[in-house]
Design a protein around this motif. Structure first.
Motif, PDB file in Angstrom:
ATOM      1  N   ASP A   6       0.828  -1.219   0.000  1.00 22.70           N
ATOM      2  CA  ASP A   6       0.000   0.000   0.000  1.00 22.70           C
ATOM      3  C   ASP A   6       0.859   1.265   0.000  1.00 22.70           C
ATOM      4  N   GLY A   7       2.174   1.093  -0.088  1.00 20.11           N
ATOM      5  CA  GLY A   7       3.061   2.237  -0.229  1.00 20.11           C
ATOM      6  C   GLY A   7       3.487   2.859   1.089  1.00 20.11           C
ATOM      7  N   ARG A   8       2.915   2.377   2.200  1.00 16.07           N
ATOM      8  CA  ARG A   8       3.268   2.980   3.493  1.00 16.07           C
ATOM      9  C   ARG A   8       4.454   2.260   4.142  1.00 16.07           C
ATOM     10  N   LEU A   9       5.234   3.063   4.876  1.00 17.68           N
ATOM     11  CA  LEU A   9       6.294   2.495   5.709  1.00 17.68           C
ATOM     12  C   LEU A   9       5.927   2.784   7.164  1.00 17.68           C
ATOM     13  N   VAL A  10       5.907   1.733   7.977  1.00 14.88           N
ATOM     14  CA  VAL A  10       5.488   1.864   9.380  1.00 14.88           C
ATOM     15  C   VAL A  10       6.632   1.409  10.291  1.00 14.88           C
ATOM     16  N   VAL A  11       6.990   2.238  11.264  1.00 14.30           N
ATOM     17  CA  VAL A  11       8.011   1.869  12.253  1.00 14.30           C
ATOM     18  C   VAL A  11       7.315   1.563  13.575  1.00 14.30           C
ATOM     19  N   VAL A  12       7.668   0.443  14.191  1.00 16.46           N
ATOM     20  CA  VAL A  12       7.110   0.085  15.498  1.00 16.46           C
ATOM     21  C   VAL A  12       8.254  -0.170  16.470  1.00 16.46           C
ATOM     22  N   THR A  13       8.329   0.619  17.547  1.00 17.21           N
ATOM     23  CA  THR A  13       9.356   0.364  18.563  1.00 17.21           C
ATOM     24  C   THR A  13       8.827  -0.673  19.556  1.00 17.21           C
ATOM     25  N   GLY A  14       9.725  -1.440  20.131  1.00 17.41           N
ATOM     26  CA  GLY A  14       9.300  -2.504  21.034  1.00 17.41           C
ATOM     27  C   GLY A  14       8.452  -3.522  20.291  1.00 17.41           C
ATOM     28  N   GLY A  15       8.797  -3.737  19.016  1.00 15.63           N
ATOM     29  CA  GLY A  15       7.976  -4.594  18.158  1.00 15.63           C
ATOM     30  C   GLY A  15       8.242  -6.084  18.327  1.00 15.63           C
ATOM     31  N   GLY A  16       9.054  -6.461  19.297  1.00 23.95           N
ATOM     32  CA  GLY A  16       9.403  -7.867  19.459  1.00 23.95           C
ATOM     33  C   GLY A  16       8.369  -8.675  20.212  1.00 23.95           C
ATOM     34  N   VAL A  84      11.621   7.666   4.634  1.00 20.53           N
ATOM     35  CA  VAL A  84      11.020   8.305   5.810  1.00 20.53           C
ATOM     36  C   VAL A  84       9.682   7.612   6.082  1.00 20.53           C
ATOM     37  N   PRO A  85       9.459   7.180   7.320  1.00 18.74           N
ATOM     38  CA  PRO A  85       8.215   6.455   7.591  1.00 18.74           C
ATOM     39  C   PRO A  85       6.972   7.347   7.501  1.00 18.74           C
ATOM     40  N   ASP A  86       5.846   6.727   7.159  1.00 23.24           N
ATOM     41  CA  ASP A  86       4.555   7.411   7.149  1.00 23.24           C
ATOM     42  C   ASP A  86       3.904   7.323   8.524  1.00 23.24           C
ATOM     43  N   VAL A  87       4.215   6.240   9.235  1.00 22.86           N
ATOM     44  CA  VAL A  87       3.620   6.000  10.555  1.00 22.86           C
ATOM     45  C   VAL A  87       4.724   5.543  11.510  1.00 22.86           C
ATOM     46  N   VAL A  88       4.760   6.125  12.695  1.00 21.13           N
ATOM     47  CA  VAL A  88       5.688   5.673  13.735  1.00 21.13           C
ATOM     48  C   VAL A  88       4.881   5.347  14.979  1.00 21.13           C
ATOM     49  N   VAL A  89       5.048   4.135  15.502  1.00 18.23           N
ATOM     50  CA  VAL A  89       4.345   3.736  16.717  1.00 18.23           C
ATOM     51  C   VAL A  89       5.366   3.618  17.842  1.00 18.23           C
ATOM     52  N   ASN A  90       5.337   4.595  18.748  1.00 16.26           N
ATOM     53  CA  ASN A  90       6.239   4.563  19.912  1.00 16.26           C
ATOM     54  C   ASN A  90       5.591   3.689  20.973  1.00 16.26           C
ATOM     55  N   ASN A  91       5.931   2.409  20.898  1.00 15.83           N
ATOM     56  CA  ASN A  91       5.257   1.403  21.718  1.00 15.83           C
ATOM     57  C   ASN A  91       6.149   0.825  22.824  1.00 15.83           C
ATOM     58  N   LEU A 129      12.246  14.092  10.723  1.00 17.27           N
ATOM     59  CA  LEU A 129      12.322  13.555   9.349  1.00 17.27           C
ATOM     60  C   LEU A 129      11.009  13.786   8.593  1.00 17.27           C
ATOM     61  N   MET A 130       9.892  13.557   9.297  1.00 16.31           N
ATOM     62  CA  MET A 130       8.579  13.719   8.646  1.00 16.31           C
ATOM     63  C   MET A 130       8.332  15.172   8.257  1.00 16.31           C
ATOM     64  N   VAL A 131       8.684  16.096   9.148  1.00 19.88           N
ATOM     65  CA  VAL A 131       8.487  17.517   8.849  1.00 19.88           C
ATOM     66  C   VAL A 131       9.373  17.915   7.667  1.00 19.88           C
ATOM     67  N   GLU A 132      10.627  17.459   7.667  1.00 22.96           N
ATOM     68  CA  GLU A 132      11.540  17.786   6.560  1.00 22.96           C
ATOM     69  C   GLU A 132      11.016  17.258   5.229  1.00 22.96           C
ATOM     70  N   ARG A 133      10.455  16.064   5.258  1.00 18.86           N
ATOM     71  CA  ARG A 133       9.943  15.486   4.014  1.00 18.86           C
ATOM     72  C   ARG A 133       8.726  16.248   3.504  1.00 18.86           C
ATOM     73  N   GLY A 134       7.906  16.728   4.449  1.00 19.19           N
ATOM     74  CA  GLY A 134       6.767  17.567   4.065  1.00 19.19           C
ATOM     75  C   GLY A 134       5.588  16.830   3.456  1.00 19.19           C
ATOM     76  N   GLY A 136       3.452  14.858   5.384  1.00 24.43           N
ATOM     77  CA  GLY A 136       2.545  14.439   6.450  1.00 24.43           C
ATOM     78  C   GLY A 136       2.952  13.113   7.067  1.00 24.43           C
ATOM     79  N   GLY A 137       2.030  12.525   7.829  1.00 21.33           N
ATOM     80  CA  GLY A 137       2.322  11.253   8.483  1.00 21.33           C
ATOM     81  C   GLY A 137       1.520  11.127   9.763  1.00 21.33           C
ATOM     82  N   HIS A 138       1.864  10.114  10.550  1.00 17.78           N
ATOM     83  CA  HIS A 138       1.134   9.896  11.796  1.00 17.78           C
ATOM     84  C   HIS A 138       2.061   9.296  12.851  1.00 17.78           C
ATOM     85  N   ILE A 139       1.984   9.835  14.057  1.00 18.80           N
ATOM     86  CA  ILE A 139       2.749   9.294  15.188  1.00 18.80           C
ATOM     87  C   ILE A 139       1.752   8.747  16.198  1.00 18.80           C
TER      88      ILE A 139
END
Ligand code: NAD
Length: 258
Positions: A6-16, A84-91, A129-134, A136-139
């Protein structure tokens, strides 16, 4: 059946593990590429393998989110290797239970270092990174129902989560002009390692064993699986909902002193 990318890159911390793994899998199943990091590389790699089975691709990294320089380096590496990720989940987070008077300075520091500073580091590195890319995105930040339900045995944990709650509110206002949404997820008690290994430092050995076995029986009857929280996270990103309480059986909350 593998969904189309779907073209999105998602980062998940504590994803183990727990909610992080379930969230990575939920985004992968929608067709997102996923990057997971964890303190424990082997578990992050396992999540990435599982994501690759149902989604367009995944990668795993070892990162300690409490280490700001390490999170900055991680963000740079993600940008260079995946974009640059579209979504970052600080988990990523750690549990802690104990009365205020019994909680040591060292325990306070560990809880705040991971649960609060970990989120600060993730928001700063990836938000920049998201602001520099311009584009949008979601945290998404994982707080907890403990952020607003006072408890006799969760002073440090609840304080760390209340801080995450307000950090998210401030960041939402700051990043809105950049079309970057910020959602705060507030689960009650979810069936993961954090709750299964709760120590309740205020209790005697016998009381602790009784409480833990009650919680286990409750889970066996009607556990609240991390997949339900993951589904709420995916929905929050889709709808832009700012604060998402994820309720659980109130009996469980009472058992754990909330
Ligand atoms: P979990 O223990 O299953 O998963 C947490 C993951 O974070 C683990 O894989 C762990 O290795 C990783 N981690 C811990 N410290 C880290 C660090 N310094 N750097 C990188 N990774 C680290 O627990 P979970 O229940 O899935 O918790 C996920 C999040 O949800 C946490 O922020 C937690 O506070 C929050 N939460 C959980 C519950 C619950 O009842 N389980 C309720 C409300 C909120």
């Amino acid at each position: 059946h593998t969904p189309d990318d779907d073209g999105r890159l998602v980062v998940v911390t504590g994803g183990g593990s727990g909610i992080g793994r379930a969230t990575a899998l939920a985004f992968a199943a929608e067709g997102a590429r996923v990057v997971v990091c964890d303190l424990d590389l082997a578990s992050a790699e396992r999540t990435a393998e599982l994501c690759a089975l149902s989604g367009p691709g995944a990668a795993a990294y070892r990162v300690d989110v409490s280490d700001g320089a390490a999170v900055d380096a991680f963000a740079q590496r993600v940008a260079a290797e995946h974009g640059v990720p579209d979504v970052v989940v600080n988990n990523a987070g750690v549990g802690h239970s104990g009365t205020f008077l019994q909680t040591t300075e060292k325990e306070w520091q560990r809880v705040l270092d991971v649960n609060l500073w970990g989120v600060i580091h993730g928001c700063r590195a990836f938000g920049t990174l998201m602001v520099e890319r311009g584009e949008g995105g979601h945290i998404v930040n994982l707080a907890s129902a403990a952020a607003y339900l006072p408890s006799k045995v969760l002073a440090a944990y609840a304080t760390s989560k209340a801080a995450v709650f307000m950090l998210s509110d401030c960041l939402r206002a700051e990043l809105a002009p950049h079309r970057i949404g910020v959602s705060t997820i507030c689960p009650g008690i979810v069936d993961t390692n954090i709750t299964r290994t709760s120590t309740f430092s205020g209790l005697s050995g016998e009381e602790l064993a009784a409480k833990q076995s009650k919680v286990s029986r409750m889970y066996a009857r009607r556990g609240f699986p991390p997949q339900k929280v993951a589904a709420e996270i995916v929905k929050a990103v889709r709808t832009g909902k700012p604060v998402v309480p994820v309720t659980v059986e109130s009996k469980a909350a009472r058992l754990l002193g909330r």
